[in-house]
Design an enzyme around this catalytic site. Structure first.
Site, PDB file in Angstrom:
ATOM      1  N   GLY A  86      59.751  96.996 -36.845  1.00  0.00           N
ATOM      2  CA  GLY A  86      60.047  97.566 -35.145  1.00  0.00           C
ATOM      3  C   GLY A  86      59.973  98.521 -34.583  1.00  0.00           C
ATOM      4  O   GLY A  86      60.471  98.864 -33.513  1.00  0.00           O
ATOM      5  N   GLU A 118      66.082  94.029 -44.079  1.00  0.00           N
ATOM      6  CA  GLU A 118      67.571  93.691 -42.726  1.00  0.00           C
ATOM      7  C   GLU A 118      68.717  93.437 -43.449  1.00  0.00           C
ATOM      8  O   GLU A 118      69.441  94.049 -43.370  1.00  0.00           O
ATOM      9  CB  GLU A 118      66.987  93.007 -41.560  1.00  0.00           C
ATOM     10  CG  GLU A 118      66.014  94.037 -40.588  1.00  0.00           C
ATOM     11  CD  GLU A 118      65.005  93.657 -40.007  1.00  0.00           C
ATOM     12  OE1 GLU A 118      64.740  92.320 -40.121  1.00  0.00           O
ATOM     13  OE2 GLU A 118      63.532  94.035 -39.579  1.00  0.00           O
ATOM     14  N   SER A 132      55.306  97.513 -38.525  1.00  0.00           N
ATOM     15  CA  SER A 132      54.608  97.935 -36.747  1.00  0.00           C
ATOM     16  C   SER A 132      52.804  97.243 -37.221  1.00  0.00           C
ATOM     17  O   SER A 132      52.270  97.710 -36.419  1.00  0.00           O
ATOM     18  CB  SER A 132      54.888  98.955 -36.104  1.00  0.00           C
ATOM     19  OG  SER A 132      55.849  99.097 -36.348  1.00  0.00           O
ATOM     20  N   GLY A 161      56.470  91.160 -37.889  1.00  0.00           N
ATOM     21  CA  GLY A 161      57.645  90.863 -37.251  1.00  0.00           C
ATOM     22  C   GLY A 161      57.147  90.662 -35.763  1.00  0.00           C
ATOM     23  O   GLY A 161      56.888  89.700 -35.814  1.00  0.00           O
ATOM     24  N   GLY A 162      56.795  91.445 -34.638  1.00  0.00           N
ATOM     25  CA  GLY A 162      57.679  91.339 -33.756  1.00  0.00           C
ATOM     26  C   GLY A 162      55.973  91.470 -33.496  1.00  0.00           C
ATOM     27  O   GLY A 162      55.884  89.244 -32.648  1.00  0.00           O
ATOM     28  N   ASN A 200      57.153  86.625 -40.276  1.00  0.00           N
ATOM     29  CA  ASN A 200      58.683  86.864 -40.137  1.00  0.00           C
ATOM     30  C   ASN A 200      59.740  86.761 -38.986  1.00  0.00           C
ATOM     31  O   ASN A 200      59.171  87.660 -38.599  1.00  0.00           O
ATOM     32  CB  ASN A 200      59.165  88.231 -40.731  1.00  0.00           C
ATOM     33  CG  ASN A 200      60.749  87.862 -41.323  1.00  0.00           C
ATOM     34  OD1 ASN A 200      61.420  86.781 -40.980  1.00  0.00           O
ATOM     35  ND2 ASN A 200      60.883  89.195 -42.070  1.00  0.00           N
ATOM     36  N   TRP A 201      59.594  85.480 -38.290  1.00  0.00           N
ATOM     37  CA  TRP A 201      60.038  84.824 -37.227  1.00  0.00           C
ATOM     38  C   TRP A 201      61.700  86.057 -37.193  1.00  0.00           C
ATOM     39  O   TRP A 201      62.485  86.308 -35.970  1.00  0.00           O
ATOM     40  CB  TRP A 201      59.895  83.839 -36.861  1.00  0.00           C
ATOM     41  CG  TRP A 201      58.707  83.772 -36.402  1.00  0.00           C
ATOM     42  CD1 TRP A 201      57.362  84.134 -36.684  1.00  0.00           C
ATOM     43  CD2 TRP A 201      58.400  82.307 -36.506  1.00  0.00           C
ATOM     44  NE1 TRP A 201      56.480  83.877 -36.424  1.00  0.00           N
ATOM     45  CE2 TRP A 201      56.661  82.177 -36.022  1.00  0.00           C
ATOM     46  CE3 TRP A 201      58.358  80.779 -36.575  1.00  0.00           C
ATOM     47  CZ2 TRP A 201      55.602  81.304 -36.049  1.00  0.00           C
ATOM     48  CZ3 TRP A 201      57.610  80.042 -36.196  1.00  0.00           C
ATOM     49  CH2 TRP A 201      56.182  80.247 -36.174  1.00  0.00           C
ATOM     50  N   LYS A 202      62.083  86.345 -38.046  1.00  0.00           N
ATOM     51  CA  LYS A 202      63.386  86.842 -38.146  1.00  0.00           C
ATOM     52  C   LYS A 202      64.529  85.221 -36.767  1.00  0.00           C
ATOM     53  O   LYS A 202      64.180  84.408 -37.048  1.00  0.00           O
ATOM     54  CB  LYS A 202      63.302  88.047 -37.646  1.00  0.00           C
ATOM     55  CG  LYS A 202      62.634  89.340 -37.973  1.00  0.00           C
ATOM     56  CD  LYS A 202      62.289  90.466 -37.645  1.00  0.00           C
ATOM     57  CE  LYS A 202      60.852  91.449 -38.567  1.00  0.00           C
ATOM     58  NZ  LYS A 202      61.368  92.324 -38.991  1.00  0.00           N
ATOM     59  N   HIS A 231      64.031  91.421 -48.139  1.00  0.00           N
ATOM     60  CA  HIS A 231      63.486  92.129 -46.209  1.00  0.00           C
ATOM     61  C   HIS A 231      65.001  93.416 -46.797  1.00  0.00           C
ATOM     62  O   HIS A 231      65.960  93.025 -46.877  1.00  0.00           O
ATOM     63  CB  HIS A 231      63.709  90.885 -45.448  1.00  0.00           C
ATOM     64  CG  HIS A 231      63.281  91.881 -44.035  1.00  0.00           C
ATOM     65  ND1 HIS A 231      63.853  92.922 -43.629  1.00  0.00           N
ATOM     66  CD2 HIS A 231      61.775  91.666 -43.896  1.00  0.00           C
ATOM     67  CE1 HIS A 231      62.625  92.828 -41.971  1.00  0.00           C
ATOM     68  NE2 HIS A 231      61.436  92.407 -43.209  1.00  0.00           N
ATOM     69  N   GLU A 272      57.168  97.395 -47.197  1.00  0.00           N
ATOM     70  CA  GLU A 272      57.364  97.232 -45.710  1.00  0.00           C
ATOM     71  C   GLU A 272      58.319  99.218 -45.793  1.00  0.00           C
ATOM     72  O   GLU A 272      59.389  98.985 -45.841  1.00  0.00           O
ATOM     73  CB  GLU A 272      58.240  96.628 -45.587  1.00  0.00           C
ATOM     74  CG  GLU A 272      58.078  94.917 -45.285  1.00  0.00           C
ATOM     75  CD  GLU A 272      58.551  93.956 -44.900  1.00  0.00           C
ATOM     76  OE1 GLU A 272      57.469  93.461 -43.494  1.00  0.00           O
ATOM     77  OE2 GLU A 272      59.825  93.845 -44.609  1.00  0.00           O
TER      78      GLU A 272
HETATM   79  O1  LIG Z   1      59.418  91.040 -41.817  1.00  0.00           O
HETATM   80  C1  LIG Z   1      58.551  92.223 -40.739  1.00  0.00           C
HETATM   81  C2  LIG Z   1      58.314  93.312 -40.963  1.00  0.00           C
HETATM   82  O2  LIG Z   1      59.701  93.676 -41.208  1.00  0.00           O
HETATM   83  C3  LIG Z   1      57.662  94.250 -40.424  1.00  0.00           C
HETATM   84  O3  LIG Z   1      57.761  94.131 -38.336  1.00  0.00           O
HETATM   85  P1  LIG Z   1      57.335  94.550 -37.193  1.00  0.00           P
HETATM   86  O4  LIG Z   1      56.215  94.308 -37.868  1.00  0.00           O
HETATM   87  O5  LIG Z   1      58.329  93.661 -36.295  1.00  0.00           O
HETATM   88  O6  LIG Z   1      57.375  95.529 -37.518  1.00  0.00           O
END
Ligand SMILES: O=C[C@H](O)COP(=O)(O)O
Length: 249
Positions: free
Chosen positions: A172, A96, A212, A233-234, A9-11, A94, A166
């Protein structure tokens, strides 16, 4: 048999040039894997990404969509618009979106129904906040999120659902749920689905862990029997890290 999935997920990251560069790097380094590999670039880079990956095994997902067909919804994107550019999977729920844009279980239920009605696949995200876990309410919260958004679906709809647990406190933050905590919750989710539907449905739904996940912890988390992969994510923004996570499955 349920699929193994590693999804990025590149947000709200990467402009077009950076997106193309990351896609090229990922395509070049993609290991042989039986897992499904997916990425969710931002909306402005989605059409280009879908085009670039047209003949690739890497699938493209959207990060969100609206529940209406079309109309006066400034800033929104419909299911048909996604399908029109070759995107047939959408992330919904999600944390967020829930936290910053006020998305509720009730709204998400409408989005899920519309996506499924359009023949799309849904990656449904959910998970508890830190205070809810500390208070020992995490199972109840997760059960409520599933029940409110998904448990009025018909049995057949579950063929098009992927779940992504999640825990909000792990997103994050660098703080990952331990493999045991992930397994405990994933087993609970499967049991809850089995009770609401049946064991066959519960056993065929892929349940991803997100929060994470990094190259250093992916293998241990993915080794748990009820963890079918990850929503990353990151670490999915760095080709070598994402590839290492794909290899870990
Ligand atoms: O969509 C992915 C998640 O929000 C995980 O993000 P993260 O891997 O940066 O903690």
């Amino acid at each position: 048999m349920r699929s193994k999935i590693v999804a990025g997920n590149w947000k709200m990251n990467n402009n077009l040039e950076e997106t193309e560069k990351l896609l090229a790097e990922l395509s070049a380094k993609l290991p042989d894997t039986e897992a499904e590999v997916m990425v969710a670039p931002t909306f402005v880079n989605l059409s280009r990404s879908a085009h670039v990956l047209e003949s690739s095994t890497i699938q493209v997902m959207a990060q969100n969509m609206h529940f209406e067909e079309n109309g006066a919804y400034t800033g929104e994107i419909s299911a048909d618009m996604l399908l029109n550019i070759g995107v047939d999977t959408v992330i919904l729920g999600h944390s967020e979106r829930r936290a910053y844009f006020g998305e509720t279980d009730e709204l998400l239920a409408k989005k899920v129904i519309k996506a499924l009605e359009k023949g799309m696949r849904v990656m449904f995200c959910f998970g508890e906040e830190l205070d809810e876990r500390k208070a020992g309410n995490h199972f109840k919260v997760v059960e409520g999120q599933l029940k409110n958004a998904l448990f009025s679906l018909e049995n057949g709809a579950w063929d098009s659902i992927v779940l992504a647990y999640e825990p909000v406190w792990a997103i994050g933050t660098g703080e990952t749920a331990s493999p045991e905590q992930a397994q405990e919750m994933h087993a609970f989710i499967r049991k809850t689905i089995a009770q609401a539907y049946d064991t066959a449905i519960a056993n065929k739904v892929s349940i991803l862990y997100g929060g994470s996940v990094k190259p250093g912890n992916a293998q241990e988390i993915f080794s748990k029997p009820d963890v079918d992969g990850g929503l990353i994510g990151g670490a999915s923004l760095v080709a070598d890290d994402f590839v290492a996570i794909i290899k870990a499955i």
